[in-house]
Motif scaffolding. Structure first.
Motif, mmCIF file in Angstrom:
data_model
loop_
_atom_site.group_PDB
_atom_site.id
_atom_site.type_symbol
_atom_site.label_atom_id
_atom_site.label_comp_id
_atom_site.label_asym_id
_atom_site.label_seq_id
_atom_site.Cartn_x
_atom_site.Cartn_y
_atom_site.Cartn_z
ATOM 1 N N GLU A 22 1.550 9.629 -5.747
ATOM 2 C CA GLU A 22 2.236 10.905 -5.530
ATOM 3 C C GLU A 22 3.134 11.267 -6.709
ATOM 4 O O GLU A 22 3.199 12.429 -7.120
ATOM 5 N N LYS A 28 0.841 4.327 -2.739
ATOM 6 C CA LYS A 28 0.731 5.760 -2.425
ATOM 7 C C LYS A 28 1.840 6.549 -3.119
ATOM 8 O O LYS A 28 1.607 7.650 -3.635
ATOM 9 N N ARG A 87 0.828 -1.218 0.000
ATOM 10 C CA ARG A 87 0.000 0.000 0.000
ATOM 11 C C ARG A 87 0.858 1.263 0.000
ATOM 12 O O ARG A 87 0.530 2.245 -0.672
ATOM 13 N N GLU A 88 1.957 1.252 0.742
ATOM 14 C CA GLU A 88 2.846 2.427 0.770
ATOM 15 C C GLU A 88 3.434 2.694 -0.608
ATOM 16 O O GLU A 88 3.531 3.857 -1.029
ATOM 17 N N SER A 137 -3.888 6.993 -10.293
ATOM 18 C CA SER A 137 -4.386 5.992 -9.346
ATOM 19 C C SER A 137 -4.579 4.635 -10.027
ATOM 20 O O SER A 137 -4.497 3.592 -9.383
#
Length: 146
Positions: free
Chosen positions: A112, A108, A104-105, A117
């Motif tokens: 960024e 993200k 998940r990190e 997405s």
């Protein structure tokens, strides 16, 4: 008298050298989380030979390693430092060892960096597929006695 305190330290050191959580070791070994926790807390009990082999495999240690520690004790210098074992892994192997929070990190970070997405969702899907295949492969290997 068995060295359960030494086993506790050795299992924890081996796990952290691989950057694994207790849950990840249990998953790879096909054993309960409580068994991994029992070893790491130095619980004095008779561990089944098959379960010991499965944990040794998950921790990338040679067969008989747990029995040797119970018999002879353990020195922290016997293991690589934290993260050293991962240096020789392929990217696919590293992904297979990731925790869900790490996946998940990275998603993200993709959002960024790219603002995309869709790309992040593709990453999560691919990473989860690799992790699932790795878990299934480990289970097959255990069933075949590899």
């Amino acid at each position: 008298m068995p060295h359960y305190d030494a086993l506790s330290k050795a299992v924890r050191d081996a796990r952290t050298a691989l950057l694994f959580s207790q849950r990840k070791v249990a998953e790879l070994a096909g054993v309960s989380l409580s068994l991994v926790q029992a070893m790491e807390t130095g619980e004095e009990r008779s561990y089944q030979p098959a379960k010991k082999r499965q944990i040794e495999d998950a921790l990338q240690r040679p067969r008989g390693w747990i029995d040797q520690i119970l018999r002879d004790g353990y020195s922290p210098g016997d293991l690589p430092r934290r993260g050293e074992i991962q240096a020789d892994l392929t990217p696919r192997e590293r992904i297979a060892r990731m925790e869900p929070t790490e996946v998940r990190e990275i998603a993200k970070l993709i959002i960024e960096a790219t603002g995309n997405s869709e790309a992040a969702l593709d990453w999560v899907e691919a990473a989860n597929q690799i992790r699932q295949e790795s878990t299934e492969s480990a289970k097959t290997d255990r069933r075949q006695g590899a």
